[in-house]
Design an enzyme around this catalytic site. Structure first.
Site, PDB file in Angstrom:
ATOM      1  N   ASN A   9      42.456  39.610  40.607  1.00 47.20           N
ATOM      2  CA  ASN A   9      42.907  40.671  39.701  1.00 47.20           C
ATOM      3  C   ASN A   9      42.335  40.350  38.323  1.00 47.20           C
ATOM      4  O   ASN A   9      42.811  39.451  37.645  1.00 47.20           O
ATOM      5  CB  ASN A   9      44.444  40.693  39.674  1.00 47.20           C
ATOM      6  CG  ASN A   9      44.968  41.675  38.645  1.00 47.20           C
ATOM      7  OD1 ASN A   9      44.217  42.459  38.069  1.00 47.20           O
ATOM      8  ND2 ASN A   9      46.274  41.639  38.417  1.00 47.20           N
ATOM      9  N   TRP A  10      41.310  41.093  37.968  1.00 45.25           N
ATOM     10  CA  TRP A  10      40.606  40.782  36.712  1.00 45.25           C
ATOM     11  C   TRP A  10      41.360  41.267  35.475  1.00 45.25           C
ATOM     12  O   TRP A  10      40.964  40.987  34.359  1.00 45.25           O
ATOM     13  CB  TRP A  10      39.186  41.378  36.743  1.00 45.25           C
ATOM     14  CG  TRP A  10      38.284  40.731  37.755  1.00 45.25           C
ATOM     15  CD1 TRP A  10      38.597  39.695  38.604  1.00 45.25           C
ATOM     16  CD2 TRP A  10      36.916  41.062  38.017  1.00 45.25           C
ATOM     17  NE1 TRP A  10      37.508  39.371  39.375  1.00 45.25           N
ATOM     18  CE2 TRP A  10      36.466  40.194  39.044  1.00 45.25           C
ATOM     19  CE3 TRP A  10      36.030  42.014  37.506  1.00 45.25           C
ATOM     20  CZ2 TRP A  10      35.161  40.248  39.545  1.00 45.25           C
ATOM     21  CZ3 TRP A  10      34.741  42.076  38.005  1.00 45.25           C
ATOM     22  CH2 TRP A  10      34.313  41.195  39.012  1.00 45.25           C
ATOM     23  N   LYS A  11      42.402  42.048  35.697  1.00 50.56           N
ATOM     24  CA  LYS A  11      43.211  42.567  34.572  1.00 50.56           C
ATOM     25  C   LYS A  11      42.289  43.254  33.558  1.00 50.56           C
ATOM     26  O   LYS A  11      41.267  43.808  33.947  1.00 50.56           O
ATOM     27  CB  LYS A  11      44.059  41.451  33.964  1.00 50.56           C
ATOM     28  CG  LYS A  11      44.898  40.739  35.048  1.00 50.56           C
ATOM     29  CD  LYS A  11      45.948  39.823  34.512  1.00 50.56           C
ATOM     30  CE  LYS A  11      46.704  39.180  35.679  1.00 50.56           C
ATOM     31  NZ  LYS A  11      47.813  38.330  35.255  1.00 50.56           N
ATOM     32  N   HIS A  96      52.469  45.789  39.532  1.00 50.34           N
ATOM     33  CA  HIS A  96      52.269  44.462  38.935  1.00 50.34           C
ATOM     34  C   HIS A  96      53.306  44.268  37.816  1.00 50.34           C
ATOM     35  O   HIS A  96      53.639  45.214  37.106  1.00 50.34           O
ATOM     36  CB  HIS A  96      50.845  44.347  38.388  1.00 50.34           C
ATOM     37  CG  HIS A  96      50.488  42.937  38.018  1.00 50.34           C
ATOM     38  ND1 HIS A  96      50.922  42.357  36.839  1.00 50.34           N
ATOM     39  CD2 HIS A  96      49.783  41.990  38.675  1.00 50.34           C
ATOM     40  CE1 HIS A  96      50.480  41.104  36.801  1.00 50.34           C
ATOM     41  NE2 HIS A  96      49.795  40.852  37.899  1.00 50.34           N
ATOM     42  N   GLU A  98      53.065  43.103  34.966  1.00 52.77           N
ATOM     43  CA  GLU A  98      52.609  43.517  33.635  1.00 52.77           C
ATOM     44  C   GLU A  98      52.783  45.021  33.450  1.00 52.77           C
ATOM     45  O   GLU A  98      53.047  45.496  32.350  1.00 52.77           O
ATOM     46  CB  GLU A  98      51.149  43.069  33.424  1.00 52.77           C
ATOM     47  CG  GLU A  98      51.084  41.564  33.191  1.00 52.77           C
ATOM     48  CD  GLU A  98      49.810  40.891  33.673  1.00 52.77           C
ATOM     49  OE1 GLU A  98      48.815  41.588  33.941  1.00 52.77           O
ATOM     50  OE2 GLU A  98      49.816  39.650  33.806  1.00 52.77           O
ATOM     51  N   GLU A 166      54.879  37.605  43.016  1.00 52.43           N
ATOM     52  CA  GLU A 166      54.378  36.980  41.793  1.00 52.43           C
ATOM     53  C   GLU A 166      55.551  36.718  40.846  1.00 52.43           C
ATOM     54  O   GLU A 166      55.972  37.624  40.121  1.00 52.43           O
ATOM     55  CB  GLU A 166      53.372  37.907  41.096  1.00 52.43           C
ATOM     56  CG  GLU A 166      52.155  38.223  41.926  1.00 52.43           C
ATOM     57  CD  GLU A 166      50.969  38.634  41.048  1.00 52.43           C
ATOM     58  OE1 GLU A 166      49.928  37.986  41.158  1.00 52.43           O
ATOM     59  OE2 GLU A 166      51.101  39.572  40.243  1.00 52.43           O
ATOM     60  N   GLY A 172      50.028  33.418  34.437  1.00 55.01           N
ATOM     61  CA  GLY A 172      49.277  33.081  33.228  1.00 55.01           C
ATOM     62  C   GLY A 172      49.894  31.951  32.430  1.00 55.01           C
ATOM     63  O   GLY A 172      49.511  31.696  31.291  1.00 55.01           O
ATOM     64  N   SER A 212      49.377  31.580  38.621  1.00 52.66           N
ATOM     65  CA  SER A 212      48.729  30.299  38.327  1.00 52.66           C
ATOM     66  C   SER A 212      48.191  29.587  39.565  1.00 52.66           C
ATOM     67  O   SER A 212      48.244  28.358  39.654  1.00 52.66           O
ATOM     68  CB  SER A 212      49.674  29.380  37.543  1.00 52.66           C
ATOM     69  OG  SER A 212      50.018  29.975  36.302  1.00 52.66           O
ATOM     70  N   GLY A 233      44.772  35.699  39.109  1.00 57.47           N
ATOM     71  CA  GLY A 233      44.439  36.241  37.798  1.00 57.47           C
ATOM     72  C   GLY A 233      43.338  35.419  37.147  1.00 57.47           C
ATOM     73  O   GLY A 233      42.163  35.533  37.494  1.00 57.47           O
ATOM     74  N   GLY A 234      43.728  34.571  36.197  1.00 59.23           N
ATOM     75  CA  GLY A 234      42.773  33.812  35.390  1.00 59.23           C
ATOM     76  C   GLY A 234      41.658  33.139  36.180  1.00 59.23           C
ATOM     77  O   GLY A 234      40.482  33.217  35.795  1.00 59.23           O
TER      78      GLY A 234
HETATM   79  P1  13P Z   1      47.354  34.134  36.912  1.00 53.11           P
HETATM   80  O1  13P Z   1      46.657  33.675  38.163  1.00 53.11           O
HETATM   81  O2  13P Z   1      46.466  34.217  35.717  1.00 53.11           O
HETATM   82  O3  13P Z   1      48.635  33.403  36.677  1.00 53.11           O
HETATM   83  O4  13P Z   1      47.770  35.680  37.194  1.00 53.11           O
HETATM   84  C1  13P Z   1      48.398  36.014  38.365  1.00 53.11           C
HETATM   85  C2  13P Z   1      48.448  37.486  38.470  1.00 53.11           C
HETATM   86  O5  13P Z   1      49.126  38.151  37.719  1.00 53.11           O
HETATM   87  C3  13P Z   1      47.624  38.124  39.503  1.00 53.11           C
HETATM   88  O6  13P Z   1      47.952  39.461  39.657  1.00 53.11           O
END
Ligand code: 13P
Length: 250
Positions: A9-11, A96, A98, A166, A172, A212, A233-234
């Site tokens: 997920n590149w956000k 998600h 967020e 999640e 993050g 994470s 994510g990251g």
């Molecule tokens: P991180 O891997 O950066 O913690 O993010 C997880 C995430 O929100 C994937 O959708």
């Protein structure tokens, strides 16, 4: 046997050019390295089409990060499931944390989106997760059960559904749920889904962990019986890190 699924997920990261460069590098690895798990990447809306072109040969699933619950109309700034399907998307991530936190998405809205996306032929990754406060108050299971039940209201066929657990406090932050903490919630999600859709359907449902995940912890997390891959994510923004996680899933 459930095939594991790892999705990046590149956000809100990367221009079209940057997205194409990253996607090309990932496709080269996934397409040539004998990866057995299903792999997806979720760039931003503007990059979807171009990224779709460079990953098509590799089998990577083009994935969107959100959609609206109507097909079209006066909804400024929104993108519909129908448009995503036409742009070549196989999956869409919905609900998600967020989106829930910053854009006021309730489980009711998530449910409308899930139903529309499935009806338009997209596969759905529906995210659920508790906040730190909820975990500390001992209501994790109640919160997740409610999110799953509301999110799946009036959804009768879950063949094209993936659920991503999640924990909000792990996203993050560098803090990962322990594999036991994650397994406990995953098992509870599967039990909830069994209550709604039956044991058989629930046993085929893939449940990803997100929060994470990195090269150093992926293998242990993915080894748990009810954890069927990850939503990353990251670590999905760097080819080597993402591929190490993909390879940990098989
Ligand atoms: P991180 O891997 O950066 O913690 O993010 C997880 C995430 O929100 C994937 O959708």
């Amino acid at each position: 046997m459930r095939r594991k699924i790892v999705v990046g997920n590149w956000k809100m990261n990367n221009t079209i050019a940057e997205s194409v460069e990253l996607a090309t590098a990932i496709a080269e690895k996934v397409g040539n390295d004998g990866v057995t798990c299903e792999v997806g990447i979720a760039p931003t809306f503007p990059a979807l089409h171009e990224v779709g072109k460079v990953i098509e040969w590799s089998g990577i699933a083009l994935t969107a990060q959100n959609c609206h619950y109507e097909n079209d109309g006066a909804f400024t700034g929104e993108v519909s499931a129908r448009m995503l399907a036409a742009a070549g998307c196989r999956y869409v991530i919905l609900g998600h944390s967020e989106r829930r936190q910053y854009f006021g998405e309730t489980s009711r809205i998530v449910n409308l989106k899930v139903r529309k996306a499935l009806a338009e032929g997209l596969k759905v990754i529906m995210c659920v997760g508790e906040t730190l406060e909820q975990r500390e108050n001992g209501v994790t299971e109640a919160v997740i059960t409610e999110q799953v039940k509301e999110g799946l209201a009036e959804v009768s066929d879950i063949t094209n559904l993936v659920i991503a657990y999640e924990p909000v406090w792990a996203i993050g932050t560098g803090k990962t749920a322990t594999s036991e903490q994650a397994q406990e919630v995953h098992a509870s999600i599967r039990a909830t889904v069994a209550g709604i859709c039956g044991e058989q359907a629930a046993s085929h449902l893939r449940i990803q962990y997100g929060g994470s995940v990195k090269a150093s912890n992926a293998q242990e997390i993915f080894s748990m019986p009810d954890i069927d891959g990850g939503l990353i994510g990251g670590a999905s923004l760097k080819v080597e890190d993402f591929m190490a996680i993909v390879n940990a899933a098989g």
